[in-house]
Design an enzyme around this catalytic site. Structure first.
Site: not given
Ligand code: BGC
Length: 555
Positions: A214, A280
C-alpha cells in the site's frame, strides 16, 4: 568483489526467470464483500474458501486480499492495529491456514495487502509513541516541533488537509499522508524496518506468495522535513483551486530517492521466498516523479519492487489512442522486459462498468487479458458489476465526508465499488443471509449464477480470455509490437513467442466499420467480442478480435 556481483546477478536473473507470477492473472478480493459465512453480514475467510471452486473455474492464478488484520476499520483495514493478527470479523489463523492450503490445492496463490506506510492511531506502537516524548517508540513515527504556532512544513495529506496533527500534551505534531487516524511510520528508523521484516517473514512462512504494498512510494520522507516547492505545471496549478494538494511538487513527502535502499531490503526477503512485490505507486498525471518512482520500482537491477500498480488505465480516457499512449509511455519508461500492470478496477475507484457501456467493458476485458501486461482483476468485474448507489447518510467510507468538494465528489466516494458480490438473485445476492455491512443494489441485474448458464455472458468471455492466455504462451509472456496504422479508433498489436504469433485488433469506434483487407476464417479466430461464424473481413463498431492471421486494415 566482481565474483560476488556476478553471482548475485545470476541468482537474481534465475529467480526472476522462475517467478511464479510471470504470465499469470491476479484477482483482487475485497474480503468484506465477497462471501459471508457466519451471517454477520461481513464477508470472511471461510466464505472465500467456499468460493475457491468458482475462482478456479474462472482461471485466476492468485488472489490479492484486502487487509485482513485487526483494525478499528476507520479505513476498513488500511488502518492496521496488529500486523500478526487476523481481524475477528474476517476469521482466524486456522481459517487462513485452510485458505492457503485449499487455494494452493487449486493452483491459486494468496497475496496479502501490506500496509506499512502508516498504522492505525489505535495501534499499540502509536499509543506508546504518543504517550511521551521520551517513550522508546517516539521515533517510530514522524514527530516534529511546529514553526511558531504553525505546522512544521507545508505538506498536505492526500485528503487535502495539513499533513500534520498537533498533539497538545507533547506540544509537537505528528505526520500523516492519508487520514489523520493513520499516522505515518518513520520507516527510516532501523528498529521499524526490522519490525517490517519480521512481519513479512511471519506471513511468508504462513504461505503468502506476495504482497501488494500500500502506498509504496510514500515510505520515505525528506529527513529535513523541507517544504515542497510550488508546482510549475499549469494544469496542476489549475486543479489546485479545488484540491490544494495539486499545488505542490511532491519532492519531499513521496517518491524519495532513499526508497531504493528500503525496497532493496524488502526485495531480498521477497526473492528468498519467490514472492511478488506489487507496489502501489500513487502519483498524479504529469507528475515528474512518476518516472523516478517507477524507475526505482523496476529498473534498479533486480533490487526494487517487482511490479508497480498504478492508475493509468483508470484515470485516462478509454480509447485506442489513450491505450496506445499508455503502452508507448510504459515502453519508454521500462527498457527492460517488465510488464505493466493492467487494471481497470479496484476498491478506490468507480467500477469501469459503471461509467462505460457493455461493449466497452468487453473491449477492456479483452485488452486486459491479451496485451503485454500483468492483469489484476477486481472481484465482480467479470460479471460487469456496477457501483451501487450508496447514499451519503449510509456511507461507510469517511473519505467523502472529509474531502467533499463538488468537483471531486463523483470520483471520490469509494463505497459504491465495495458492495457485495452478486452470486445469485436471492435477497442478499447469495452473499449473506442477513443485511450486508454496506448497502447494495438489490435490483442489480447481473449475477454469477445467471451468467454461468449463458454462453455469451461476460463471465464466460472472461473465462475464455483467461484460458486463452493459459493455452498460448505468446499471450501470457510474448513480446508485444504495437502497430501504428494511422486509423482513428483502431488499436492493433502483435504478441509473439518463439514461433507463435497472435494478433489483436480492436475497433473502438461506436459507428465505423474497419476493413481488415484479409479474410479471417473462423478457425483463425481465437476469440472475438462478437460471435463470428463466417469469414471476418472487417471489424464492426466496438468489435475486437484475437487472431492468428495477420490483418492489414484500412478504413
Ligand atoms: C488504498 C486505500 C487506502 C489508502 C490508505 C490506498 O492507496 O488503496 O484504500 O485508503 O491507501 O491506506
Amino acid at each position: 568483489m566482481y565474483i560476488k556481483s556476478f553471482l548475485f546477478l545470476i541468482f537474481s536473473v534465475s529467480l526472476y526467470a522462475n517467478a511464479w507470477w510471470e504470465g499469470k492473472v491476479v484477482y483482487q478480493v475485497y474480503l468484506r464483500s465477497f462471501q459471508d459465512s457466519n451471517n454477520d453480514g461481513i464477508g470472511d475467510i471461510p466464505g472465500l474458501i467456499s468460493r475457491l471452486d468458482y475462482l478456479q473455474s474462472l482461471g485466476v492464478d492468485a488472489l490479492w486480499l484486502s487487509p485482513i488484520h485487526k483494525s478499528p476499520d476507520y479505513d476498513f483495514g488500511y488502518d492496521v492495529k496488529g500486523y500478526f493478527s487476523i481481524h475477528p470479523a474476517l476469521g482466524t489463523h486456522q481459517d487462513f491456514q485452510q485458505l492457503t492450503l485449499q487455494a494452493n490445492k487449486r493452483g491459486i496463490k494468496i497475496m496479502m495487502d501490506l500496509v506499512i506506510n502508516h498504522t492505525s492511531d489505535q495501534h499499540p506502537w502509536f499509543l506508546a509513541s504518543k504517550s511521551s516524548k521520551s517513550n522508546p517508540k517516539r521515533n517510530w513515527y514522524i514527530w516534529s516541533d511546529g514553526k511558531g504556532n504553525q505546522p512544521p512544513n507545508n505538506w498536505r495529506s492526500r485528503l487535502d488537509e495539513s499533513s500534520w496533527v498537533y498533539d497538545e500534551s507533547s506540544n509537537q505534531y505528528y505526520q500523516h499522508s492519508f487520514f489523520k487516524e493513520q499516522p505515518d511510520l518513520n520507516l527510516r528508523n532501523p528498529e521499524v524496518q526490522k519490525e517490517i521484516e519480521k512481519i513479512m517473514h511471519f506471513w511468508l512462512e504462513r504461505g503468502v506468495s506476495g504482497f501488494r504494498l500500500d502506498l509504496a512510494n510514500y515510505y520515505m520522507k525528506d529527513a529535513g522535513l523541507r517544504d515542497n516547492p510550488a508546482t510549475n505545471s499549469w494544469s496542476k496549478w489549475f486543479q489546485s483551486s479545488v484540491y490544494a494538494y495539486m499545488g505542490q511538487e511532491h519532492l519531499y513527502d513521496k517518491n524519495h530517492p532513499d526508497l531504493a535502499n528500503f525496497y532493496r531490503k524488502l526485495r531480498t526477503i521477497a526473492d528468498n521466498h519467490n514472492a511478488l512485490l506489487l507496489g502501489e505507486v500513487d502519483v498524479d498525471d504529469g507528475e515528474q516523479a512518476i518516472y523516478a518512482a517507477r524507475s526505482v520500482s523496476n529498473q534498479t537491477k533486480g533490487t526494487g519492487l517487482h511490479l508497480s500498480l498504478h492508475r493509468d488505465f483508470i484515470s485516462n480516457k478509454f480509447s485506442a489512442e489513450g491505450l496506445e499512449n499508455i503502452i508507448t509511455e510504459h515502453e519508454a519508461l521500462m527498457p527492460r522486459d517488465i510488464p505493466m500492470v493492467v487494471t481497470f478496477n479496484n476498491h478506490d475507484h468507480q467500477r469501469f462498468s459503471t461509467t462505460h457501456t457493455a461493449a466497452e467493458t468487453r473491449l477492456a476485458a479483452l485488452f486486459t487479458l491479451t496485451s503485454k501486461g500483468f492483469p489484476v482483476l477486481y472481484y465482480g468485474e467479470e460479471i460487469g458489476l456496477k457501483d451501487a448507489y450508496v447514499p451519503q447518510a449510509l456511507g461507510k467510507d469517511p473519505l467523502p465526508r472529509i474531502m467533499w468538494k463538488p468537483a471531486y465528489f463523483a470520483q471520490i466516494g469509494r463505497d459504491g465499488c465495495r458492495t457485495p458480490m452478486h452470486w445469485d438473485n436471492t435477497a442478499y445476492a447469495g452473499f449473506s443471509k442477513v443485511e450486508p455491512w454496506i448497502t447494495f443494489d438489490k435490483e442489480g441485474a447481473v449475477s454469477v449464477e445467471e451468467q454461468e448458464q449463458d454462453a455469451k455472458s461476460l463471465l464466460n468471455f472472461y473465462k475464455k480470455l483467461i484460458s486463452l492466455r493459459k493455452q498460448h504462451v505468446a499471450l501470457a509472456k510474448g513480446k508485444q509490437t504495437l502497430y501504428k496504422t494511422g486509423i482513428k479508433n483502431l488499436l492493433i498489436f502483435k504478441r509473439e513467442y518463439k514461433d507463435q504469433t497472435i494478433w489483436v485488433a480492436m475497433n473502438f469506434s461506436p459507428a465505423n466499420w474497419i476493413s481488415l483487407n484479409t479474410q479471417i476464417t473462423p478457425e483463425n479466430i481465437l476469440a472475438s467480442t462478437h460471435p463470428q461464424t463466417t469469414n471476418l473481413t472487417e471489424l464492426g463498431p466496438m468489435q475486437a478480435v484475437i487472431t492468428t492471421k495477420i490483418p492489414s486494415p484500412t478504413l
